[in-house]
Scaffold this active site. Sequence first.
Site, PDB file in Angstrom:
ATOM      1  N   ILE A  42      -8.673 -36.837  -8.237  1.00 43.48           N
ATOM      2  CA  ILE A  42      -7.691 -37.872  -7.932  1.00 43.48           C
ATOM      3  C   ILE A  42      -6.644 -37.248  -7.015  1.00 43.48           C
ATOM      4  O   ILE A  42      -6.039 -36.232  -7.369  1.00 43.48           O
ATOM      5  CB  ILE A  42      -7.075 -38.415  -9.229  1.00 43.48           C
ATOM      6  N   GLY A  43      -6.449 -37.846  -5.840  1.00 42.65           N
ATOM      7  CA  GLY A  43      -5.550 -37.285  -4.835  1.00 42.65           C
ATOM      8  C   GLY A  43      -6.358 -36.541  -3.790  1.00 42.65           C
ATOM      9  O   GLY A  43      -6.823 -35.417  -4.002  1.00 42.65           O
ATOM     10  N   TYR A  47      -1.531 -38.043   2.176  1.00 45.36           N
ATOM     11  CA  TYR A  47      -0.681 -39.205   1.863  1.00 45.36           C
ATOM     12  C   TYR A  47      -0.988 -40.373   2.791  1.00 45.36           C
ATOM     13  O   TYR A  47      -2.116 -40.807   2.854  1.00 45.36           O
ATOM     14  CB  TYR A  47       0.805 -38.792   1.864  1.00 45.36           C
ATOM     15  N   HIS A 117       1.352 -37.181  -9.888  1.00 46.12           N
ATOM     16  CA  HIS A 117       2.133 -36.266 -10.718  1.00 46.12           C
ATOM     17  C   HIS A 117       3.313 -36.968 -11.407  1.00 46.12           C
ATOM     18  O   HIS A 117       4.311 -36.335 -11.761  1.00 46.12           O
ATOM     19  CB  HIS A 117       2.627 -35.046  -9.926  1.00 46.12           C
TER      20      HIS A 117
HETATM   21  C1  LIG Z   1      -1.099 -33.290  -3.387  1.00 46.62           C
HETATM   22  S1  LIG Z   1      -2.022 -34.532  -2.558  1.00 46.62           S
HETATM   23  C2  LIG Z   1      -3.676 -34.117  -3.009  1.00 46.62           C
HETATM   24  C3  LIG Z   1      -4.171 -32.846  -2.375  1.00 46.62           C
HETATM   25  C4  LIG Z   1      -5.647 -32.537  -2.555  1.00 46.62           C
HETATM   26  N1  LIG Z   1      -6.091 -32.707  -3.939  1.00 46.62           N
HETATM   27  C5  LIG Z   1      -5.943 -31.115  -2.134  1.00 46.62           C
HETATM   28  O1  LIG Z   1      -5.788 -30.177  -2.964  1.00 46.62           O
HETATM   29  O2  LIG Z   1      -6.337 -30.912  -0.970  1.00 46.62           O
HETATM   30  C6  LIG Z   1      -1.676 -35.946  -3.543  1.00 46.62           C
HETATM   31  C7  LIG Z   1      -2.392 -37.219  -3.097  1.00 46.62           C
HETATM   32  O3  LIG Z   1      -2.296 -38.159  -4.188  1.00 46.62           O
HETATM   33  C8  LIG Z   1      -2.240 -39.463  -3.654  1.00 46.62           C
HETATM   34  N2  LIG Z   1      -1.663 -40.376  -4.656  1.00 46.62           N
HETATM   35  C9  LIG Z   1      -0.357 -40.591  -4.960  1.00 46.62           C
HETATM   36  N3  LIG Z   1      -0.235 -41.515  -5.914  1.00 46.62           N
HETATM   37  C10 LIG Z   1      -1.495 -41.908  -6.248  1.00 46.62           C
HETATM   38  C11 LIG Z   1      -2.040 -42.852  -7.171  1.00 46.62           C
HETATM   39  N4  LIG Z   1      -1.250 -43.593  -7.943  1.00 46.62           N
HETATM   40  N5  LIG Z   1      -3.382 -42.989  -7.242  1.00 46.62           N
HETATM   41  C12 LIG Z   1      -4.192 -42.253  -6.453  1.00 46.62           C
HETATM   42  N6  LIG Z   1      -3.749 -41.339  -5.548  1.00 46.62           N
HETATM   43  C13 LIG Z   1      -2.413 -41.174  -5.443  1.00 46.62           C
HETATM   44  C14 LIG Z   1      -1.398 -39.312  -2.389  1.00 46.62           C
HETATM   45  O4  LIG Z   1      -1.662 -40.354  -1.461  1.00 46.62           O
HETATM   46  C15 LIG Z   1      -1.807 -37.927  -1.879  1.00 46.62           C
HETATM   47  O5  LIG Z   1      -2.754 -38.027  -0.829  1.00 46.62           O
END
Ligand SMILES: C[S@@+](CC[C@H](N)C(=O)[O-])C[C@H]1O[C@@H](n2cnc3c(N)ncnc32)[C@H](O)[C@@H]1O
Length: 175
Positions: A42-43, A47, A117
């Site tokens: 997830i994520g 962004y 988070h």
């Molecule tokens: C820290 S980044 C992820 C980085 C990735 N996992 C990596 O290590 O390369 C966090 C991502 O979570 C997404 N995000 C934020 N809120 C979310 C939600 N409610 N559901 C799903 N994704 C979400 C954001 O759009 C962002 O792209």
Amino acid sequence: MKSIKEIAKTTKPVKQYLKTFITRYDELFRGIRDKQITLLEIGVGGYKNPEKGGGSLLMWSEYFPNATIIGLDINEKKINMPSNVTILRGSQVDTNLLNELSIKYGGFDIVIDDGSHITHNTITTFEALQHHTRLFYIIEDLHMAKAYGTKEYFNDVEGSDFSTEHLCVISKSNQ
Ligand SMILES: C[S@@+](CC[C@H](N)C(=O)[O-])C[C@H]1O[C@@H](n2cnc3c(N)ncnc32)[C@H](O)[C@@H]1O
């Protein structure tokens, strides 16, 4: 097979504590690298930029060559990925979607929550997916929890381990 460190050098996941996290991941996962596992992260990263992110999914794709890898992000992503990776758009708190995905993929061997988070989101996602996760449920970046209580909640969850800083690893296989 390349080591996880070598893979991370080229795929560049944005994991905040990359070195400690991937060392721990390798300890947990090295015995199942060649298995046909299903991993949900997830994520996706990047962004609101649809063309950015995906580093972590690329890393998993190479680390687990026989796995099915699914990335879920609330923002639209238009990133080219290897054939064993699927990126879906949706929120980690859309429990209907999480349920549909659990059914579609027959559950997950590994779930990694590197999404919003936000404590209540993290808990909602865990409650929706915990019974659909077979081996490891992992929450990254605990220090970023935007409300008090993530660690306190997961402290009480069976199988939880906080021995790696900023990471919660819940082992499901012996439950
Ligand atoms: C820290 S980044 C992820 C980085 C990735 N996992 C990596 O290590 O390369 C966090 C991502 O979570 C997404 N995000 C934020 N809120 C979310 C939600 N409610 N559901 C799903 N994704 C979400 C954001 O759009 C962002 O792209």
